[in-house]
Write a protein that holds these residues in place. Structure first.
Motif, PDB file in Angstrom:
ATOM      1  N   ARG A  90      37.480  40.853  46.459  1.00  0.00           N
ATOM      2  CA  ARG A  90      37.078  42.254  46.702  1.00  0.00           C
ATOM      3  C   ARG A  90      37.191  43.206  45.691  1.00  0.00           C
ATOM      4  O   ARG A  90      37.355  42.276  44.258  1.00  0.00           O
ATOM      5  N   LEU A  91      36.461  44.351  45.504  1.00  0.00           N
ATOM      6  CA  LEU A  91      35.823  45.050  44.497  1.00  0.00           C
ATOM      7  C   LEU A  91      37.125  45.823  44.594  1.00  0.00           C
ATOM      8  O   LEU A  91      38.114  46.789  45.260  1.00  0.00           O
ATOM      9  N   ASP A  92      38.020  46.138  43.337  1.00  0.00           N
ATOM     10  CA  ASP A  92      38.542  47.362  42.799  1.00  0.00           C
ATOM     11  C   ASP A  92      38.437  48.852  43.082  1.00  0.00           C
ATOM     12  O   ASP A  92      38.152  48.858  41.575  1.00  0.00           O
ATOM     13  N   ALA A  93      38.412  48.994  43.937  1.00  0.00           N
ATOM     14  CA  ALA A  93      37.464  50.580  44.312  1.00  0.00           C
ATOM     15  C   ALA A  93      38.495  51.558  45.103  1.00  0.00           C
ATOM     16  O   ALA A  93      38.102  52.358  45.953  1.00  0.00           O
ATOM     17  N   VAL A 100      35.214  45.654  36.291  1.00  0.00           N
ATOM     18  CA  VAL A 100      33.170  45.195  34.972  1.00  0.00           C
ATOM     19  C   VAL A 100      32.789  44.595  35.220  1.00  0.00           C
ATOM     20  O   VAL A 100      32.876  43.511  35.548  1.00  0.00           O
ATOM     21  N   LEU A 101      31.690  45.375  36.230  1.00  0.00           N
ATOM     22  CA  LEU A 101      31.005  44.439  37.057  1.00  0.00           C
ATOM     23  C   LEU A 101      29.266  43.887  36.005  1.00  0.00           C
ATOM     24  O   LEU A 101      29.133  45.091  35.686  1.00  0.00           O
ATOM     25  N   LEU A 102      29.254  43.075  36.216  1.00  0.00           N
ATOM     26  CA  LEU A 102      28.473  42.181  35.120  1.00  0.00           C
ATOM     27  C   LEU A 102      26.934  42.029  36.394  1.00  0.00           C
ATOM     28  O   LEU A 102      26.904  41.477  37.542  1.00  0.00           O
ATOM     29  N   VAL A 103      25.699  42.642  36.168  1.00  0.00           N
ATOM     30  CA  VAL A 103      24.640  42.257  37.484  1.00  0.00           C
ATOM     31  C   VAL A 103      24.303  41.298  36.319  1.00  0.00           C
ATOM     32  O   VAL A 103      23.774  41.526  35.250  1.00  0.00           O
ATOM     33  N   LEU A 104      24.089  40.707  37.204  1.00  0.00           N
ATOM     34  CA  LEU A 104      22.740  38.942  37.112  1.00  0.00           C
ATOM     35  C   LEU A 104      21.605  38.931  37.904  1.00  0.00           C
ATOM     36  O   LEU A 104      21.940  38.645  38.913  1.00  0.00           O
ATOM     37  N   ASP A 105      20.051  38.600  37.169  1.00  0.00           N
ATOM     38  CA  ASP A 105      19.557  37.914  38.093  1.00  0.00           C
ATOM     39  C   ASP A 105      19.387  36.849  38.905  1.00  0.00           C
ATOM     40  O   ASP A 105      18.682  36.273  37.369  1.00  0.00           O
ATOM     41  N   VAL A 159      33.672  42.678  27.315  1.00  0.00           N
ATOM     42  CA  VAL A 159      34.171  43.961  27.894  1.00  0.00           C
ATOM     43  C   VAL A 159      35.494  43.513  29.475  1.00  0.00           C
ATOM     44  O   VAL A 159      35.226  44.234  30.073  1.00  0.00           O
ATOM     45  N   ASN A 160      35.536  41.952  29.164  1.00  0.00           N
ATOM     46  CA  ASN A 160      36.284  40.939  29.582  1.00  0.00           C
ATOM     47  C   ASN A 160      35.904  41.935  31.447  1.00  0.00           C
ATOM     48  O   ASN A 160      36.309  42.629  31.760  1.00  0.00           O
ATOM     49  N   ILE A 161      35.017  41.094  31.542  1.00  0.00           N
ATOM     50  CA  ILE A 161      33.875  41.209  33.556  1.00  0.00           C
ATOM     51  C   ILE A 161      35.028  40.936  34.181  1.00  0.00           C
ATOM     52  O   ILE A 161      36.250  39.385  34.172  1.00  0.00           O
ATOM     53  N   THR A 162      35.096  41.220  35.465  1.00  0.00           N
ATOM     54  CA  THR A 162      36.283  40.557  36.245  1.00  0.00           C
ATOM     55  C   THR A 162      35.304  40.617  37.643  1.00  0.00           C
ATOM     56  O   THR A 162      36.252  39.674  37.941  1.00  0.00           O
ATOM     57  N   GLY A 163      34.128  40.608  37.831  1.00  0.00           N
ATOM     58  CA  GLY A 163      32.894  39.776  38.810  1.00  0.00           C
ATOM     59  C   GLY A 163      32.273  40.014  38.409  1.00  0.00           C
ATOM     60  O   GLY A 163      31.001  41.109  36.938  1.00  0.00           O
TER      61      GLY A 163
END
Length: 406
Positions: free
Chosen positions: A196-199, A327-332, A350-354
């Protein structure tokens, strides 16, 4: 008449005409230079999707506060804003798009994912359904999994588990083999992870989400698509355009926001301090009582220490007002195992969470999902499956595996 007298008269007449022209002519400003005064409450420059007010300091050169001088032939840079950011107000977009519901997106896009990974699923099923599974066959199974970017350790684990089950159950029926493979892959993807996104608002403040990654992975587009996912769930969203180094990044994000009624906090100054923009975005989210503030950051190579330090600074500045919840890391996905090295460094800073995995419908191999989760210990929360505005789906382990084996 005497020629001398005629010349004298002509000279007098000429001087008189010149004087008459100058007396009759009104003084004019040089073309294009018009001082204008704007009230402090008057909206300033407008970006797509947001009404902006530029906070200008008083300077002797610029005249009274709020005065601007425009010279079209030689533009003069505007004074640097006191806070170096532009505050977003309510969007004035007359018509808003209605994003597709988030629920069921992965199911709707399953055919696209299955098409791009058909070799993976069909290859494994063909190998495991043979009458006699020899050591050579198991070597081919292992090779197929490695080519699918599953990673060495997960591949060996999956092969060992499958080998044991096939030996014990002794079945070669394609449907039973598919069921075994499905169960083992679901275990590898790990459906127990919280995706789940923390939003959601908490303790009287909006949730804060940072989106990070290297250049060219589609961070700004992903932020825009995440906004659409959340708007479809009736969330109040604010964007923060903290990518102040890439030309038109803020404009691009504001355009995404304008389509669905999301305000964008941005700067109109090139090279503005991204931490300041992020700070103002969170401040705006707090004032508007938003559900979530999503901060887009500039792409940066993981081996550039100064840029990674700046990313840490952005997070620390945000935390002066509110905690960073996601903290969302975008990967290709097409980079495969090469993306893991990037992920490790970002996770340290930055302590990635997703993870948001983009371009999964292209040349990517589905196994990268398992490899990334194993390496970072954080879940893949979103997957990008196309170029359309609603081609970003919340990740679901069962649906993902079914698409791989479809």
């Amino acid at each position: 008449m005497d020629p001398i007298i005629l010349i004298s008269l002509a000279s007098v007449l000429l001087v008189g005409l010149v004087l008459l022209v100058f007396i009759d002519r009104k003084p004019k400003r040089p073309r294009g230079i018009y001082p204008t005064t704007r009230d402090a409450n008057d909206p300033g420059p407008t970006g797509t999707g947001s009404t902006a007010v530029l906070d200008r300091p008083e300077t002797d050169d610029a005249g009274p506060a709020g005065t601007a001088v425009a010279e079209p032939e030689a533009p003069v840079a505007a004074p640097v804003p006191a806070k170096d950011v532009v505050e977003a107000e309510e969007s004035t977009a007359p018509e808003l798009e209605t994003p597709a519901p988030a629920a069921g997106r992965l199911a709707r896009l399953r055919a696209r994912l299955a098409k791009s990974n058909s070799i993976f699923g069909k290859g494994l099923l063909a190998l495991l359904s043979t009458d006699n599974i020899t050591d050579d066959v198991w070597d081919e199974v292992e090779e197929t999994l490695l080519l699918a970017d599953l990673g060495t350790e997960p591949t060996m684990e999956l092969v060992d588990n499958l080998r044991e089950r096939v030996t014990v159950e002794g079945s070669r029926d394609p449907q039973q083999v598919k069921a075994m493979l499905h169960e083992e892959l679901v275990k590898m993807v790990d459906p127990t992870m919280d995706r789940r996104l923390d939003a959601s608002r908490k303790e009287g403040r909006p949730a804060v989400m940072m989106v990070v990654g290297v250049n060219g992975v589609g961070k700004t587009t992903t932020v825009g698509k995440i906004g659409r996912v959340l708007v479809a769930e009736d969330r109040h969203v604010v964007f923060g355009a903290a990518d102040t180094f890439r030309a038109a990044a803020a404009e691009q994000l504001a355009t995404w926001g304008a389509r669905v009624g999301v305000d964008t906090v941005r700067s109109y100054e090139d090279g503005a301090d991204p931490a300041s923009v992020a700070f103002e975005a969170v401040k705006t989210g707090i004032e508007q009582e938003a559900d979530v503030v999503i901060v887009d950051t500039a792409g940066r190579l993981q081996n550039k220490a100064n840029l990674m330090d700046e990313l840490g600074k952005i997070k620390r500045v945000i935390e002066k007002q509110a905690a960073v919840d996601e903290v969302l890391l975008v990967l290709d996905a097409t980079t495969g195992q090469n993306g893991l090295a990037q992920a490790k460094v970002f996770a340290e800073v930055v302590n990635i969470t997703g993870i948001a995995l983009t371009k999964l419908d292209g040349t990517a191999k589905g196994g990268i999902v398992v490899a990334i989760q194993r390496e970072l210990g954080v879940p893949v929360k979103l997957v990008g499956l196309g170029e359309g505005p609603d081609d970003l789906a919340p990740f679901n382990a069962e649906g993902f595996v079914e698409a791989l084996l479809d």
